[in-house]
Each structure stands twice: as structure tokens, then as C-alpha cells.
Write a protein that holds these residues in place. Sequence first.
Motif, PDB file in Angstrom:
ATOM      1  N   LEU A  72      68.731  61.179  79.555  1.00 22.11           N
ATOM      2  CA  LEU A  72      69.471  59.297  80.092  1.00 22.11           C
ATOM      3  C   LEU A  72      70.942  59.648  80.332  1.00 22.11           C
ATOM      4  N   SER A  73      71.206  58.613  81.535  1.00 23.31           N
ATOM      5  CA  SER A  73      72.755  58.526  82.181  1.00 23.31           C
ATOM      6  C   SER A  73      72.692  57.426  82.506  1.00 23.31           C
ATOM      7  N   VAL A  74      74.160  56.980  82.621  1.00 25.06           N
ATOM      8  CA  VAL A  74      74.202  55.523  83.053  1.00 25.06           C
ATOM      9  C   VAL A  74      75.626  56.057  84.557  1.00 25.06           C
ATOM     10  N   ILE A  75      75.691  55.353  85.399  1.00 17.42           N
ATOM     11  CA  ILE A  75      76.451  55.256  86.200  1.00 17.42           C
ATOM     12  C   ILE A  75      76.288  54.082  86.902  1.00 17.42           C
ATOM     13  N   ILE A  76      78.098  53.455  87.111  1.00 22.49           N
ATOM     14  CA  ILE A  76      78.561  52.442  86.930  1.00 22.49           C
ATOM     15  C   ILE A  76      79.801  52.978  88.532  1.00 22.49           C
ATOM     16  N   THR A  77      79.559  51.375  89.157  1.00 19.96           N
ATOM     17  CA  THR A  77      80.467  52.048  90.536  1.00 19.96           C
ATOM     18  C   THR A  77      80.819  49.983  90.347  1.00 19.96           C
ATOM     19  N   PHE A  78      82.865  50.570  90.893  1.00 18.54           N
ATOM     20  CA  PHE A  78      83.268  49.278  90.514  1.00 18.54           C
ATOM     21  C   PHE A  78      84.123  49.448  92.271  1.00 18.54           C
ATOM     22  N   ILE A  79      83.672  48.201  92.834  1.00 19.22           N
ATOM     23  CA  ILE A  79      83.569  47.896  94.184  1.00 19.22           C
ATOM     24  C   ILE A  79      84.307  46.498  94.714  1.00 19.22           C
ATOM     25  N   ASP A  80      85.567  46.731  95.124  1.00 23.89           N
ATOM     26  CA  ASP A  80      86.268  45.608  95.504  1.00 23.89           C
ATOM     27  C   ASP A  80      87.173  45.080  96.846  1.00 23.89           C
ATOM     28  N   ASN A  81      87.233  44.656  97.848  1.00 29.53           N
ATOM     29  CA  ASN A  81      88.338  44.698  99.040  1.00 29.53           C
ATOM     30  C   ASN A  81      89.835  44.425  99.253  1.00 29.53           C
ATOM     31  N   GLY A  82      90.133  44.707  97.354  1.00 32.48           N
ATOM     32  CA  GLY A  82      91.498  44.715  97.540  1.00 32.48           C
ATOM     33  C   GLY A  82      92.069  45.915  98.792  1.00 32.48           C
ATOM     34  N   LYS A  83      93.959  45.890  97.386  1.00 34.13           N
ATOM     35  CA  LYS A  83      94.214  47.590  98.431  1.00 34.13           C
ATOM     36  C   LYS A  83      94.080  48.271  98.286  1.00 34.13           C
ATOM     37  N   PRO A  84      93.965  49.420  98.746  1.00 39.70           N
ATOM     38  CA  PRO A  84      93.459  51.305  98.722  1.00 39.70           C
ATOM     39  C   PRO A  84      94.064  51.208  97.595  1.00 39.70           C
ATOM     40  N   PHE A  85      94.271  51.693  96.826  1.00 36.44           N
ATOM     41  CA  PHE A  85      94.292  53.007  95.320  1.00 36.44           C
ATOM     42  C   PHE A  85      92.877  53.794  94.740  1.00 36.44           C
ATOM     43  N   ASN A  86      93.832  54.654  94.922  1.00 40.23           N
ATOM     44  CA  ASN A  86      92.939  55.971  94.380  1.00 40.23           C
ATOM     45  C   ASN A  86      93.113  56.628  93.166  1.00 40.23           C
ATOM     46  N   PRO A  87      92.759  56.050  91.957  1.00 41.76           N
ATOM     47  CA  PRO A  87      93.474  56.456  90.554  1.00 41.76           C
ATOM     48  C   PRO A  87      93.461  57.634  90.374  1.00 41.76           C
ATOM     49  N   LEU A  88      92.471  58.327  90.657  1.00 37.52           N
ATOM     50  CA  LEU A  88      92.600  59.517  90.816  1.00 37.52           C
ATOM     51  C   LEU A  88      93.479  61.039  91.137  1.00 37.52           C
ATOM     52  N   GLU A  89      94.215  60.471  92.544  1.00 36.46           N
ATOM     53  CA  GLU A  89      95.586  61.116  92.846  1.00 36.46           C
ATOM     54  C   GLU A  89      96.148  60.815  91.898  1.00 36.46           C
ATOM     55  N   HIS A  90      96.767  60.039  91.272  1.00 39.51           N
ATOM     56  CA  HIS A  90      97.322  60.281  90.077  1.00 39.51           C
ATOM     57  C   HIS A  90      97.862  61.391  88.744  1.00 39.51           C
ATOM     58  N   LYS A  91      98.221  61.763  88.964  1.00 35.67           N
ATOM     59  CA  LYS A  91      98.734  63.340  87.902  1.00 35.67           C
ATOM     60  C   LYS A  91      98.468  62.088  86.431  1.00 35.67           C
ATOM     61  N   ASN A  92      97.823  63.224  85.313  1.00 36.32           N
ATOM     62  CA  ASN A  92      97.422  63.104  84.349  1.00 36.32           C
ATOM     63  C   ASN A  92      98.647  63.205  83.424  1.00 36.32           C
ATOM     64  N   PRO A  93      98.858  61.572  82.554  1.00 36.93           N
ATOM     65  CA  PRO A  93     100.132  62.155  81.646  1.00 36.93           C
ATOM     66  C   PRO A  93      99.504  63.068  80.814  1.00 36.93           C
ATOM     67  N   ASP A  94     101.164  63.595  80.062  1.00 36.60           N
ATOM     68  CA  ASP A  94     101.169  64.660  79.323  1.00 36.60           C
ATOM     69  C   ASP A  94     100.798  64.196  77.832  1.00 36.60           C
ATOM     70  N   VAL A  95      99.764  64.609  77.596  1.00 39.42           N
ATOM     71  CA  VAL A  95      99.779  63.557  76.241  1.00 39.42           C
ATOM     72  C   VAL A  95      99.851  64.587  75.154  1.00 39.42           C
ATOM     73  N   THR A  96     100.686  65.663  74.977  1.00 40.94           N
ATOM     74  CA  THR A  96     101.580  66.621  74.285  1.00 40.94           C
ATOM     75  C   THR A  96     102.696  65.740  73.760  1.00 40.94           C
ATOM     76  N   ALA A  97     103.376  65.760  74.939  1.00 49.05           N
ATOM     77  CA  ALA A  97     104.699  64.656  75.007  1.00 49.05           C
ATOM     78  C   ALA A  97     104.957  63.950  73.698  1.00 49.05           C
ATOM     79  N   PRO A  98     105.698  63.439  72.889  1.00 43.26           N
ATOM     80  CA  PRO A  98     105.842  62.167  71.912  1.00 43.26           C
ATOM     81  C   PRO A  98     106.159  61.028  73.051  1.00 43.26           C
ATOM     82  N   ALA A  99     104.927  60.134  72.335  1.00 42.15           N
ATOM     83  CA  ALA A  99     104.873  58.799  73.268  1.00 42.15           C
ATOM     84  C   ALA A  99     106.297  58.140  73.809  1.00 42.15           C
TER      85      ALA A  99
END
Length: 140
Positions: A72-99
Motif C-alpha cells: 500500500l502506498s499513496v502518491i499525491i501530486t500538486f499542480i499549479d500554474n503559479g510562479k515557478p518554484f522548486n522547493p527541493l532546491e532550497h537548503k535544509n535548515p540546520d535542525v541542530t542549531a537552537p531555534a
Amino acid sequence: MKKELTIEAATDNIETVTDFVLSELEKHNCPPKAQTQIAIVIDELFGNIARYAYTPDMGDATVQLEIEDDPLSVIITFIDNGKPFNPLEHKNPDVTAPAEERGIGGLGIYLVKKTMNMVEYEYKDGQNVLSVKKDIGAKP
């Protein structure tokens, strides 16, 4: 099984999109933990489309839902005609740093990447297409 919902990309519609997906997952006996993770992902991804894709205008987004059996698996695809934006290009935050030392933003996409088994983005035919997959396991 594939279903689709096209709806105005507005934060008021996050609940409608979540209900659309979770009602189908419940029919497939999806465990509560996976449903919670998927609801958070919808809130983050659809919320980002609602807040940023068309600003200051409004537009629609399409949410495609595909459920695969065994395993069992689920695939969800979000499609929009908005401004091009690739969220995967952004660096992961340093979750070890204090908030207080971390920059604002980025945590939601990080959580999406951590809880989903696959996250893919492409800009195709003038559309942002972001797909996530969650492997849920064998059918109960």
C-alpha cells in the motif's frame, strides 16, 4: 486508483484537500500515523501554493491522488500554474542549531522530505508539478 480535485488555491481550502485525501486513505485502512504525516504534508504543500504561487492574484490548484495496493502506498501530486518554484532546491535548515539561531522558513519542506518516501518536482508546460509518495506497507 486515481482521483483528482481542482480547487481554488486558498488557505481556506486546505481542510477540503485534506478531507479529500484522508477519506480515500481511510477506505484503504491507512494507519493513523501515516494519515497524520500526510495531513501535515498537505497543509505544508497546499498552504505554500495558496500563499505564494499566485500572489497577489488567485488561481486554482489540482491535487491528484493515486493509491497503489500491495504494498500500500499513496502518491499525491500538486499542480499549479503559479510562479515557478522548486522547493527541493532550497537548503535544509540546520535542525541542530537552537531555534533562535535558525532562519525563518524551510522547516515545512524539510519535514515533507523526512516523512515521505519520495518527493519530486518539475516545471512542465507552465506548471509546477510536485509529487510526494508515502509507502504505507502491506495491505492489512
